[in-house]
Design a protein around this motif. Structure first.
Motif, PDB file in Angstrom:
ATOM      1  N   ILE A  55      43.970  34.276  37.113  1.00  0.00           N
ATOM      2  CA  ILE A  55      44.132  34.668  35.715  1.00  0.00           C
ATOM      3  C   ILE A  55      45.895  34.470  34.960  1.00  0.00           C
ATOM      4  CG2 ILE A  55      43.212  36.634  36.218  1.00  0.00           C
ATOM      5  CD1 ILE A  55      45.760  38.359  36.858  1.00  0.00           C
ATOM      6  N   SER A  92      48.687  38.578  32.527  1.00  0.00           N
ATOM      7  CA  SER A  92      47.677  39.403  32.846  1.00  0.00           C
ATOM      8  C   SER A  92      48.451  39.760  34.865  1.00  0.00           C
ATOM      9  CB  SER A  92      46.154  38.917  33.439  1.00  0.00           C
ATOM     10  OG  SER A  92      46.000  38.867  32.194  1.00  0.00           O
ATOM     11  N   ALA A 128      47.836  42.947  36.874  1.00  0.00           N
ATOM     12  CA  ALA A 128      46.914  42.683  38.544  1.00  0.00           C
ATOM     13  C   ALA A 128      47.324  43.170  39.525  1.00  0.00           C
ATOM     14  CB  ALA A 128      47.139  40.949  38.892  1.00  0.00           C
ATOM     15  N   LEU A 141      40.215  38.573  42.548  1.00  0.00           N
ATOM     16  CA  LEU A 141      40.828  38.334  41.455  1.00  0.00           C
ATOM     17  C   LEU A 141      41.101  36.745  40.646  1.00  0.00           C
ATOM     18  CD1 LEU A 141      44.037  40.412  41.703  1.00  0.00           C
ATOM     19  CD2 LEU A 141      42.387  40.745  40.037  1.00  0.00           C
ATOM     20  N   TRP A 181      37.977  41.602  35.840  1.00  0.00           N
ATOM     21  CA  TRP A 181      39.053  42.030  37.296  1.00  0.00           C
ATOM     22  C   TRP A 181      38.205  41.238  38.305  1.00  0.00           C
ATOM     23  CZ3 TRP A 181      44.005  41.214  36.390  1.00  0.00           C
ATOM     24  CH2 TRP A 181      44.087  42.288  35.403  1.00  0.00           C
ATOM     25  N   ARG A 205      36.506  38.654  40.148  1.00  0.00           N
ATOM     26  CA  ARG A 205      36.311  37.342  39.267  1.00  0.00           C
ATOM     27  C   ARG A 205      36.045  36.171  40.375  1.00  0.00           C
ATOM     28  NH1 ARG A 205      39.535  35.429  34.331  1.00  0.00           N
ATOM     29  NH2 ARG A 205      40.128  34.079  35.510  1.00  0.00           N
TER      30      ARG A 205
END
Length: 528
Positions: free
Chosen positions: A52, A56, A60, A301, A367, A369
């Motif tokens: 990310i 971010s 996270a 993530l 979120w 991923r």
């Protein structure tokens, strides 16, 4: 202290012993490998994480590093035992003075960013840490920690502080506090003229193994030979976009006394004293529930895992006394098929997803991923966010390549030689297809490779009023040609949603379900 994760956030955590099976067949291609060959096989599995954006990470951490103490949800801090920074707030910022526990939380590069050597210079001509991606925001090693502790760590090597040589120590609670001071690591004495005057940072004993396994991951994930984004500049050196290429370097090179700077062997990057110390730390502080839970969230993530958390003692098979012992990934081994020619429909049915019920129709939750992966005629096809990608889209007609999205083809026991794409209209005039290897002409790729990564070139978004326009490239079909076809060609049929159950990687599951996260009729559910 017990490091069992106490969190109100539900995270499915697998109980993984040495050489167990953590996620379907994720580590299958490392099975039977030894030593340096094993490390390279793991690199191929975990490389190119879908990290990310750096900004971010603040959010996270709410799902990757939660901890509950006395009913309070806080950010888990591995340097400070007294910090109590709450979840669900914007956690960065600084308080007054230089007092541990109140100055704020920071994003700590456990492998300091000053050790990175960026391979590209921006328009100013100076290199920046942000050019070193995806390492710069890889959440495996960018951990949250107290600002005071982080500032005392700075860019110092991890090592052990000599008795009576500590210039700073963390506040109470740990059996052995985090500290900064003169080095006492004996193996380093031969390399440093006056080791007790060489400043180092020693983490507390409770998390030394966690940090050692993070270092093992970094040295494995960033071997040379990965898909890298290279800036495109105009005559005035102004950056106009980026294209993806296969890099023969990792994201820069390590510059630290912890690494053997004279070595050209990617399998042995650490200095002898450092690998001995890290191996000791890993053994003295075994894998904890905290690490396992965090590894599951990292899989969500950024779509890769830390194998040194999944397989406790794995480092011994690469750098230790088990280098001649074949690795057993813990799952069944079936004969790998040979890839063949095929035509593939690129849509949500092919990848077994249905995002039409989301707030933004046909887009995936940012979120979530983990990569989408299927196999067609012995070719594995993986659709992924890619580095810092913000959108992943699939509907009944197409998929879209937004900035940094990737479509990866892996041929088994064969080579890819040609891929023809059907690219419908409605694409931005500056968007075009790029590949990690080979050549693309008029949406037709040619080359010789067992793996090729496709993406669209990066084009900066513009704003229309207050609306950001995210440019994309549509893909509806592709025809794959391999080097030695068997003459059997299949069309991937559009799938009708039914009651079949899939893993997060798109594998159909038969029989009783083990604990984990699954997909049925396009929706996720948890088996505990």
């Amino acid at each position: 202290m017990n490091k069992t994760l106490l969190s109100t956030i539900i995270v499915t955590c697998l109980s993984i012993s040495a050489m167990a099976q953590p996620t379907a067949t994720y580590y299958r291609n490392a099975h039977g490998k030894t030593g340096a060959e094993l490390k390279s096989a793991l690199f191929q599995i975990i490389k190119n994480p879908s990290v990310i954006h750096y900004d971010s990470l603040w959010y996270a951490y709410n799902i990757s590093d939660p901890r509950n103490i006395d009913g309070q949800d806080i950010i888990w801090d591995m340097y400070s035992n007294i910090s109590r920074y709450p979840l669900y707030t914007y956690p960065h910022g600084t308080g007054a003075g230089n007092t541990e526990g109140v100055k704020g939380i920071q994003r700590e590069h456990s492998m300091p960013k000053k050790w990175f050597n960026p391979t590209d210079a921006p328009a100013s001509g100076s290199k920046t840490y942000q050019d070193v991606r995806p390492m710069y925001s890889d959440i495996v090693h960018v951990i949250p920690t107290d600002a005071v502790c982080n500032n005392n760590r700075s860019d110092l090597c991890y090592a052990e502080v000599a008795e009576g040589q500590a210039d700073w120590e963390s506040e109470g609670g740990f059996s052995k506090k985090s500290k900064q001071g003169g080095c006492s690591t004996p193996e380093w004495a031969e390399q440093v003229a006056n080791p007790t005057k060489t400043r180092v940072f020693e983490p507390n004993d409770e998390y030394k193994g966690d940090l050692a396994r993070i270092y093992f991951y970094m040295a494995t994930c960033y071997e040379p030979g990965y898909f890298s984004w290279v800036p495109v500049r105009d005559a005035d050196k102004k950056k106009t976009g980026e294209i993806g290429l296969l890099s023969e370097n990792h994201c820069g090179t390590w510059t630290s006394d912890m690494f053997d700077l004279g070595s050209e062997d990617a399998a042995e990057p650490f200095a002898p004293w450092a690998i001995d110390m890290l191996m000791k730390w890993a053994k003295n502080d075994p894998v904890s529930d905290k690490e396992r839970a965090r590894n599951e969230v990292i899989w969500q993530l950024q779509g890769n895992r830390n194998p040194f958390v999944d397989y406790e003692g794995l480092e011994d098979y690469i750098w230790g006394d088990k280098q001649e012992v074949p690795f057993d990934y813990g799952g069944e081994m079936t004969e790998e098929p040979t890839s063949d020619n095929c035509d593939v429909v690129l849509n949500n049915a092919t990848f077994g997803v249905d995002w039409s019920g989301t707030d933004t129709e046909n887009f995936r939750d940012f979120w979530e991923r983990t990569p989408l992966s299927i196999e067609q005629n012995g070719v594995t096809i993986t659709f992924n966010y890619g580095m810092e990608g913000k959108c992943l889209y699939a509907d009944e007609n197409e998929i879209r390549l937004y900035n940094y999205n990737t479509l990866t083809l892996n041929a088994h026991n064969n080579e890819l030689v040609k891929v023809e794409f059907t690219i419908p209209g409605n694409n931005h005039d500056k968007k075009y297809l790029v590949s990690s290897v080979g050549e693309i002409d008029n949406n037709v790729w040619t080359g010789n490779a067992t793996e090729v990564i496709f993406a669209s070139n990066y084009v900066s978004s513009t704003k229309s009023g207050q609306v950001t326009i995210n440019y994309y490239l549509e893909l509806s079909n592709m025809s794959i040609t391999v080097a030695n076809p068997t003459g059997i060609e299949q069309m991937a049929a559009e799938r009708v949603y039914d009651d079949r159950t899939y893993t997060l990687t798109g594998i159909v599951v038969e029989g009783p379900l083990q604990p984990g996260i699954y997909i049925r009729n396009g929706r996720k559910f948890v088996v505990k």
